[in-house]
Write a protein that holds these residues in place. Sequence first.
Motif, PDB file in Angstrom:
ATOM      1  N   GLN A   1       0.785  -1.132   0.037  1.00 14.58           N
ATOM      2  CA  GLN A   1      -0.102  -0.007  -0.028  1.00 14.58           C
ATOM      3  C   GLN A   1       0.904   1.239   0.008  1.00 14.58           C
ATOM      4  OE1 GLN A   1      -2.347  -0.737   3.372  1.00 14.58           O
ATOM      5  NE2 GLN A   1      -3.981  -1.691   2.225  1.00 14.58           N
ATOM      6  N   LYS A   2       1.969   1.288   0.678  1.00  8.80           N
ATOM      7  CA  LYS A   2       3.041   2.289   0.791  1.00  8.80           C
ATOM      8  C   LYS A   2       3.397   2.702  -0.658  1.00  8.80           C
ATOM      9  CE  LYS A   2       4.459   2.654   5.403  1.00  8.80           C
ATOM     10  NZ  LYS A   2       5.790   2.072   6.376  1.00  8.80           N
ATOM     11  N   ASN A   3       3.698   1.474  -1.471  1.00  5.51           N
ATOM     12  CA  ASN A   3       4.236   1.567  -2.630  1.00  5.51           C
ATOM     13  C   ASN A   3       3.186   2.473  -3.553  1.00  5.51           C
ATOM     14  OD1 ASN A   3       6.686   0.931  -2.373  1.00  5.51           O
ATOM     15  ND2 ASN A   3       5.983  -1.403  -2.735  1.00  5.51           N
ATOM     16  N   ALA A   4       1.882   1.767  -3.528  1.00  3.71           N
ATOM     17  CA  ALA A   4       0.895   2.424  -4.242  1.00  3.71           C
ATOM     18  C   ALA A   4       0.605   3.774  -3.851  1.00  3.71           C
ATOM     19  CB  ALA A   4      -0.432   1.517  -3.817  1.00  3.71           C
ATOM     20  N   LEU A   5       0.630   4.158  -2.642  1.00  2.00           N
ATOM     21  CA  LEU A   5       0.640   5.563  -1.977  1.00  2.00           C
ATOM     22  C   LEU A   5       1.557   6.392  -2.974  1.00  2.00           C
ATOM     23  CD1 LEU A   5      -0.830   7.794  -0.341  1.00  2.00           C
ATOM     24  CD2 LEU A   5       0.969   7.195   1.246  1.00  2.00           C
ATOM     25  N   GLU A   6       2.690   5.880  -3.077  1.00  2.00           N
ATOM     26  CA  GLU A   6       3.873   6.927  -3.646  1.00  2.00           C
ATOM     27  C   GLU A   6       3.621   7.122  -5.249  1.00  2.00           C
ATOM     28  OE1 GLU A   6       6.313   8.405  -2.346  1.00  2.00           O
ATOM     29  OE2 GLU A   6       5.400   7.501  -0.419  1.00  2.00           O
TER      30      GLU A   6
ATOM     31  N   ALA B   1      -7.406  11.261  -4.158  1.00  2.00           N
ATOM     32  CA  ALA B   1      -6.897   9.873  -4.152  1.00  2.00           C
ATOM     33  C   ALA B   1      -5.766   9.497  -3.240  1.00  2.00           C
ATOM     34  CB  ALA B   1      -6.563   9.571  -5.848  1.00  2.00           C
ATOM     35  N   VAL B   2      -5.003  10.371  -3.112  1.00  2.00           N
ATOM     36  CA  VAL B   2      -3.991  10.401  -2.441  1.00  2.00           C
ATOM     37  C   VAL B   2      -4.553  10.253  -0.783  1.00  2.00           C
ATOM     38  CG1 VAL B   2      -1.963  11.694  -1.154  1.00  2.00           C
ATOM     39  CG2 VAL B   2      -2.323  11.829  -3.567  1.00  2.00           C
ATOM     40  N   GLN B   3      -5.496  10.926  -0.339  1.00  2.00           N
ATOM     41  CA  GLN B   3      -5.911  10.789   1.049  1.00  2.00           C
ATOM     42  C   GLN B   3      -6.609   9.270   1.102  1.00  2.00           C
ATOM     43  OE1 GLN B   3      -5.263  12.739   3.609  1.00  2.00           O
ATOM     44  NE2 GLN B   3      -3.951  14.031   2.150  1.00  2.00           N
ATOM     45  N   LYS B   4      -7.226   8.918   0.090  1.00  2.00           N
ATOM     46  CA  LYS B   4      -7.581   7.346   0.314  1.00  2.00           C
ATOM     47  C   LYS B   4      -6.778   6.482   0.567  1.00  2.00           C
ATOM     48  CE  LYS B   4     -12.445   7.671  -0.355  1.00  2.00           C
ATOM     49  NZ  LYS B   4     -13.413   7.097   0.498  1.00  2.00           N
ATOM     50  N   PHE B   5      -5.550   6.679  -0.363  1.00  2.00           N
ATOM     51  CA  PHE B   5      -4.748   5.461  -0.326  1.00  2.00           C
ATOM     52  C   PHE B   5      -4.050   5.741   1.266  1.00  2.00           C
ATOM     53  CE2 PHE B   5      -5.185   4.777  -4.679  1.00  2.00           C
ATOM     54  CZ  PHE B   5      -4.504   3.502  -4.814  1.00  2.00           C
ATOM     55  N   LYS B   6      -3.815   6.997   1.615  1.00  2.00           N
ATOM     56  CA  LYS B   6      -2.926   7.268   2.829  1.00  2.00           C
ATOM     57  C   LYS B   6      -3.745   6.545   3.897  1.00  2.00           C
ATOM     58  CE  LYS B   6      -1.148  10.937   5.710  1.00  2.00           C
ATOM     59  NZ  LYS B   6      -0.976  12.369   5.924  1.00  2.00           N
ATOM     60  N   ALA B   7      -5.272   6.718   3.972  1.00  2.00           N
ATOM     61  CA  ALA B   7      -6.097   6.125   4.879  1.00  2.00           C
ATOM     62  C   ALA B   7      -6.107   4.733   4.919  1.00  2.00           C
ATOM     63  CB  ALA B   7      -7.431   6.828   4.677  1.00  2.00           C
ATOM     64  N   GLU B   8      -6.168   4.112   3.672  1.00  2.00           N
ATOM     65  CA  GLU B   8      -5.634   2.636   3.679  1.00  2.00           C
ATOM     66  C   GLU B   8      -4.536   2.215   4.475  1.00  2.00           C
ATOM     67  OE1 GLU B   8      -8.028  -0.754   2.594  1.00  2.00           O
ATOM     68  OE2 GLU B   8      -8.434   1.387   2.352  1.00  2.00           O
ATOM     69  N   VAL B   9      -3.396   2.713   4.274  1.00  2.00           N
ATOM     70  CA  VAL B   9      -2.042   2.413   4.930  1.00  2.00           C
ATOM     71  C   VAL B   9      -2.303   2.705   6.387  1.00  2.00           C
ATOM     72  CG1 VAL B   9       0.285   3.008   5.366  1.00  2.00           C
ATOM     73  CG2 VAL B   9      -0.696   3.216   2.988  1.00  2.00           C
TER      74      VAL B   9
END
Length: 477
Positions: free
Chosen positions: A210-215, A230-238
Amino acid sequence: MYKLGRYKYIAVLGICLAAASCKLPAVTQRAENRSVPVSYGNSLDTINVATAAWRNFFTDKDLQHLIDTALTRNQELLITLQEIEIAKNDIRSRQGQLLPAVNGKIGAGIEKVGRYTSQGAGDASTEIAPGKEMPDPLMDYTAVLTANWEADIWKKLHNAKKAAVSRYLSTIEGKNFVLSNLIAEVANSYYELLALDNQLEIVKQNIELQKNALEIVKIQKEATRVTELAVQKFKAEVLNSQGLEFDILQKITETENRINFLLGRYPQPIQRDKNSFLTLMPTAVSTGIPSQLLANRPDVKKAELELAAAKLDVKVARAEFYPSFGISAALGFQAFKPSYLVKFPESVLYSLAGDLAGPLINRKGIKAEFYNANARQLQAMYNYERTILNAYLEVSAQLSKISNLEKSYDLKSKEVKALSSSIDISNDLFKSARADYLEVLMTQRDALAAKLELVETKKGQLNAVTNIYRDLGGGWK
């Protein structure tokens, strides 16, 4: 004539006691139902995994070490062992009641009676020897053995002893039941710990993914291909996965503590191999036939022995209505001066008496105890039948669970494989703008859930096999 009249009174009393014993409450009793189905399915194979020693069933060396420690230090097991000692002492107590009670007594006393009483006047006019009057006050020195014994005509005491023996044997079966459950509980907790270790590793791998996907999403945002949403959604998932990691760490601590509690020791790390969980193969199970439960299950044998003891208790309570025959005797020496105690036969005292005693009028207390014993016997019978039924149902449920979990694990493995592949596909599609970020997020989330469920299913398989080994009566031999 006087002696003849006295014997008549004794005979009348004996007849009254016998008559009083004739009208007895009826025993409410029926034969217990010991029948079970012929088989668990269509198989009539008598090979039963319960006959295998637990070391042959659980081959993991770390698990074997944990079980060995539990069998030595578990407090519940140690408490059960003391119950066995208590039951053993009860047998000794019942055995003692069959034998005469013999007591020794040494005593000294003094007595001063009034001069103007029949005893005082008689003592004053009595000479112990020519020119020697009775002492006043009068000393009394005694050394005597007394014995009392109840003849067990109606087998009351013998049946009480047999009941105590049955209860002693039932405590041994209770210990075996504790052993079987303790071994299964340690094994199940151990498998749960291994499952949590694997789930923790899966979550850590997912966090890195997930961190890789966030980057990647951050780079996409800089290129104005996605928004801040989208950035915040990925960050929340991490962050959500990182929170899940700490939840699993807490569960690992609690499971380790539970194992240490079973082992009777304070918290310390549990030695285990964390890498081979998903490759563990459940032990093959042979259930035998249901009738073997009567011999293999300690709780069934315990209930059977308790029923036998309860039936004997009814006989003991019924015997209370009959007259009891007791014998008492005494033999010793008695004199008013210590030097006279050794004079024989003048200082010798002895007595021998027999008595017949039984309830005549107020027998409500005896009836109440009899009815209680009869009710407890029925309770024990129903408990025995319930224990047999429960044993069969437990095995039947675990067999169904093993079959269903095996099918579920195969399907779940295919699901994990498919979702793992879909993660790479969704990432490639997202990079080429052919899929949105929500599809990537959902794919990762579904893959994580499937992997965690796969571990849970594997744990369920291992627990089901452990439980059926216990339910068939394995572990205590």
